[in-house]
Design an enzyme around this catalytic site. Structure first.
Site, mmCIF file in Angstrom:
data_model
loop_
_atom_site.group_PDB
_atom_site.id
_atom_site.type_symbol
_atom_site.label_atom_id
_atom_site.label_comp_id
_atom_site.label_asym_id
_atom_site.label_seq_id
_atom_site.Cartn_x
_atom_site.Cartn_y
_atom_site.Cartn_z
ATOM 1 N N CYS A 1 0.857 -1.190 0.000
ATOM 2 C CA CYS A 1 0.000 0.000 0.000
ATOM 3 C C CYS A 1 0.891 1.237 0.000
ATOM 4 O O CYS A 1 1.905 1.261 0.703
ATOM 5 C CB CYS A 1 -0.874 -0.017 1.256
ATOM 6 N N HIS B 1 -8.952 -3.679 -1.986
ATOM 7 C CA HIS B 1 -7.966 -2.876 -1.258
ATOM 8 C C HIS B 1 -8.425 -1.418 -1.146
ATOM 9 O O HIS B 1 -8.379 -0.819 -0.066
ATOM 10 C CB HIS B 1 -6.615 -2.973 -1.995
ATOM 11 N N GLU B 2 -8.876 -0.857 -2.266
ATOM 12 C CA GLU B 2 -9.231 0.573 -2.278
ATOM 13 C C GLU B 2 -10.537 0.840 -1.521
ATOM 14 O O GLU B 2 -10.639 1.835 -0.795
ATOM 15 C CB GLU B 2 -9.323 1.094 -3.717
ATOM 16 N N HIS C 1 -10.049 1.155 2.138
ATOM 17 C CA HIS C 1 -9.572 2.470 2.597
ATOM 18 C C HIS C 1 -10.731 3.377 2.998
ATOM 19 O O HIS C 1 -10.606 4.187 3.912
ATOM 20 C CB HIS C 1 -8.773 3.165 1.489
HETATM 21 ZN ZN ZN Z 1 -3.677 1.266 -0.002
#
Ligand code: ZN
Length: 186
Positions: A110, A152-153, A156
């Site tokens: 990341c 993953h995004e 966030h």
């Molecule tokens: Zn990330």
């Protein structure tokens, strides 16, 4: 121009970010933010960037997996990862559905945990319902590496980082990843 990417420990990365209204999406400040996030992602370089990573607690993501990024991998690694180029696009207010029937584990890093990677298990297939930069609804069906980027995004936006899902005993610096683990199948 590029924006500063905040690092793990910055409280904004642990906040739940807020949705954008259609009016906000079409507004000049958000359109400008999208442009700057695109430039920042290219500069990093990265395949995705979520607004909390540049200090804005908003449900906004940019993604692009350029063909040249896969050229750093062997043909077999590209096949294993089911990695295919993804053109630039914007994801706003996403709802993600994971198909938990099949999962895969690969090294993942990341931009906000700079210098480290580790094994993260992710769903192989996902569906994302969201708005694009024109505030139009979009449904994405993704598999393989693109599905991983999306998971993953979207994480966030909910205050989660890949290290939350990581098999922490596999945590490695990028230097040691390239030295010891890069060519080993997980
Ligand atoms: Zn990330």
């Amino acid at each position: 121009m590029k924006l500063k990417i905040v690092q793990a420990g910055d409280p904004v990365l642990r906040q739940k970010s807020r949705e954008l209204s259609k009016e906000e999406i079409l507004s000049a400040p958000i359109q400008q933010l999208i442009k700057l996030m695109k430039e920042t992602m290219h500069d990093a370089p990265g395949v995705g960037l979520a607004a909390p990573q540049i200090g804005e607690s908003l449900q906004l993501i940019v993604i692009e997996d350029k063909p040249e990024y896969s050229q750093m991998l062997t043909t077999k690694q590209v096949e294993n990862r089911e990695r295919e180029p993804v053109p630039f696009h914007v994801i706003i207010n996403p709802k993600i559905t994971l198909d938990q029937n099949s999962t895969v584990e690969f090294y993942e890093g990341c931009l906000s945990v700079a210098g480290y990677v580790g094994l993260v298990r992710r769903a192989l297939n996902v569906k994302v319902e969201c708005l694009n930069e024109d505030a139009k609804p979009v449904t994405i069906h993704a598999k393989g590496w693109y599905a991983r980027i999306l998971q993953h995004e979207v994480d966030h936006l909910h205050g989660n980082l890949c290290i939350d899902h990581m098999a922490l005993t596999t945590l490695t610096t990028l230097e040691n990843y390239n030295k010891y683990w890069k060519d080993k199948a997980p």
